[in-house]
Motif scaffolding. Structure first.
Motif, mmCIF file in Angstrom:
data_model
loop_
_atom_site.group_PDB
_atom_site.id
_atom_site.type_symbol
_atom_site.label_atom_id
_atom_site.label_comp_id
_atom_site.label_asym_id
_atom_site.label_seq_id
_atom_site.Cartn_x
_atom_site.Cartn_y
_atom_site.Cartn_z
ATOM 1 N N ILE A 262 -12.644 -13.213 5.262
ATOM 2 C CA ILE A 262 -13.265 -13.386 6.655
ATOM 3 C C ILE A 262 -12.918 -12.242 7.758
ATOM 4 O O ILE A 262 -13.663 -11.885 8.314
ATOM 5 C CB ILE A 262 -12.405 -14.876 7.271
ATOM 6 N N ASN B 233 -15.946 -10.772 9.984
ATOM 7 C CA ASN B 233 -15.649 -10.653 11.159
ATOM 8 C C ASN B 233 -15.947 -9.252 11.846
ATOM 9 O O ASN B 233 -16.467 -8.909 12.762
ATOM 10 C CB ASN B 233 -14.487 -11.306 11.791
ATOM 11 N N VAL C 148 -8.687 -18.600 11.781
ATOM 12 C CA VAL C 148 -8.491 -17.211 11.088
ATOM 13 C C VAL C 148 -6.994 -16.919 10.462
ATOM 14 O O VAL C 148 -6.178 -17.714 10.981
ATOM 15 C CB VAL C 148 -8.921 -15.997 11.546
ATOM 16 N N GLU D 9 -6.842 -16.727 1.380
ATOM 17 C CA GLU D 9 -7.801 -15.765 1.198
ATOM 18 C C GLU D 9 -8.019 -15.309 -0.399
ATOM 19 O O GLU D 9 -8.658 -14.249 -1.071
ATOM 20 C CB GLU D 9 -7.704 -14.390 1.669
ATOM 21 N N ARG E 254 -11.632 -18.183 -1.340
ATOM 22 C CA ARG E 254 -12.867 -17.619 -1.341
ATOM 23 C C ARG E 254 -14.042 -18.104 -2.560
ATOM 24 O O ARG E 254 -13.074 -18.295 -3.303
ATOM 25 C CB ARG E 254 -12.798 -16.244 -1.261
#
Length: 415
Positions: A157, A161, A192, A279, A312
């Motif tokens: 992410i 971003n 986040v 993540e 992910r």
């Protein structure tokens, strides 16, 4: 109560403990207003309506309010007199997203025109990156294609971003810059990683900690071709932030704490919280979490394991229906087959990928129930088509859009 039902109940309790409207009310009680300026309020994201409702309960009527939320999220029950509302596209931006982005910049420019009398109040939550946009280059089709490529790439992410910030006239602190140095306060619900809340909705009112070099490297790693070149984003120390303040009201760590409290209240002890899989690629995360769970069980049979963050997923071109939480739940259902205990993985926003479910809750019987329905759970896992498999086993979690977004929660419970 069956063990999967206990897990679902714990998840619902965690959501209730972090109600955005309640969090806004609590903030206003502890932060009395000191300014006589009139407020221009913008509310952006999946939690935009309840955040704005909480603000309106404890603050004076704003001179203007702009509300940008996805269709299907909870509406604002009592609207202020001067409200512009946009039901914009998510996860893919649409024409309304462009209209919303223009409206947000227009609201900020009113503060810039009269900074002595106006303050910008920004209520920011996850999902805002798609909901409002003003691209620095290209139109909607180009924007949607870049968004599609990024989501399917499996990029973390932070990289996504970073790219969004550098090609936007709204993100990466540029909305704050449009307010021309006027007083600003931003209240954030974070979807986040911990302590990265300035990236929520790609950070429209926050200084951008990424650089042009970071942007170009992220583009070359995750997107085809050469990166588009745009002006640098506003950085810490920029005059745009001279009268700005920011407060993160809750993030995924708070959501994990709320889930841990619910598990303890249900009689599980000890409760371990682990953020190590955040993540990770989905398959790697499954192995990591199963290893942690089994080690914990060997030492403490009544212990439960809570994990937060997001995993992910790299989507094949011919993928089926589901999302990262359902994919993870199906993989762990296969690993738990015939064993005691259960596993829950769900999004706090109530939406998981391309489906109507928040996630899944699996136990040692789930894989067998999928096969009894005539489906092959392994084949569905390979196709990234977890939704119909879990549906056949009655293992989906349905909450509908929750009006919140604090990333995902995962829970292992012992039998």
């Amino acid at each position: 109560m069956l063990l999967p039902d206990v897990a679902r109940d714990c998840f619902q309790q965690a959501l209730a403990a972090l109600d955005p409207q309640m969090l806004l009310r609590a903030f206003l009680r502890t932060h009395p207003r000191l300014s006589a300026q009139r407020d221009i309020v913008i509310a952006l994201g999946k939690a935009a309506a309840p955040m704005l409702a909480g603000w309106l309960e404890g603050a004076p009527e704003p001179d203007e309010a702009v509300l940008v939320r996805p269709a299907g999220t909870p509406p604002l029950e009592a609207a202020p007199a001067r409200l512009r509302e946009f039901l914009a596209g998510h996860p893919d931006p649409n024409e309304v997203s462009l209209q919303a982005g223009a409206a947000l910049l227009e609201a900020a420019s009113r503060c810039a025109a009269d900074p002595a009398n106006y303050r910008l109040v920004a209520l920011i939550s996850g999902g805002g990156s798609a909901l409002a946009e003003v691209p620095l280059a290209g139109g909607l089709d180009h924007l949607r294609e870049i968004n599609r490529l990024l989501v399917a790439s499996g990029a973390p992410i932070r990289a996504i971003n970073c790219i969004r910030k550098h090609r936007s006239a709204l993100k990466g602190g540029r909305l704050a810059a449009a307010a021309g140095g006027a007083c600003q306060i931003s209240l954030v619900l974070s979807d986040v990683p911990h302590d990265a809340w300035a990236d929520v909705a790609s950070g429209p009112t926050c200084p951008d900690g990424t650089t042009q070099a970071d942007y170009e490297a992220a583009w070359r790693r995750w997107l085809p071709g050469e990166p588009e070149l745009h002006p640098e984003t506003p950085k810490p120390g920029d005059a745009a932030f001279a009268q700005a303040e920011w407060h993160c009201l809750a993030d995924n760590y708070d959501a994990c704490k709320a889930l841990a409290a619910a598990a303890r209240a249900a009689g599980f002890d000890p409760v371990a919280v682990d953020h190590g899989a955040d993540e990770m690629e989905e398959a790697e995360a499954a192995g990591y979490l199963l290893g942690r769970w089994r080690a914990l069980q060997a030492a403490q049979p009544r212990a439960c394991l809570i994990a937060g963050g997001e995993v992910r997923v790299r989507l094949p071109g011919d993928h089926g229906r589901g999302g990262r939480n359902q994919q993870l739940a199906l993989r762990i259902a296969l690993a738990l087959e015939g064993q005691p205990g259960c596993f829950l993985s769900a999004g706090t926003d109530g939406v998981d990928g391309s489906s109507d479910a928040a996630g899944g809750c699996a136990d040692g019987t789930t894989a067998a129930r999928i096969r009894a329905a005539g489906l092959d759970p392994i084949a569905h896992l390979r196709r990234h088509d977890a939704h119909p498999a879990l549906a056949a086993a009655g293992a989906l979690i349905h909450t509908g859009p929750t009006g919140n977004n604090l990333r995902d929660l995962r829970l292992f419970l012992p039998a």
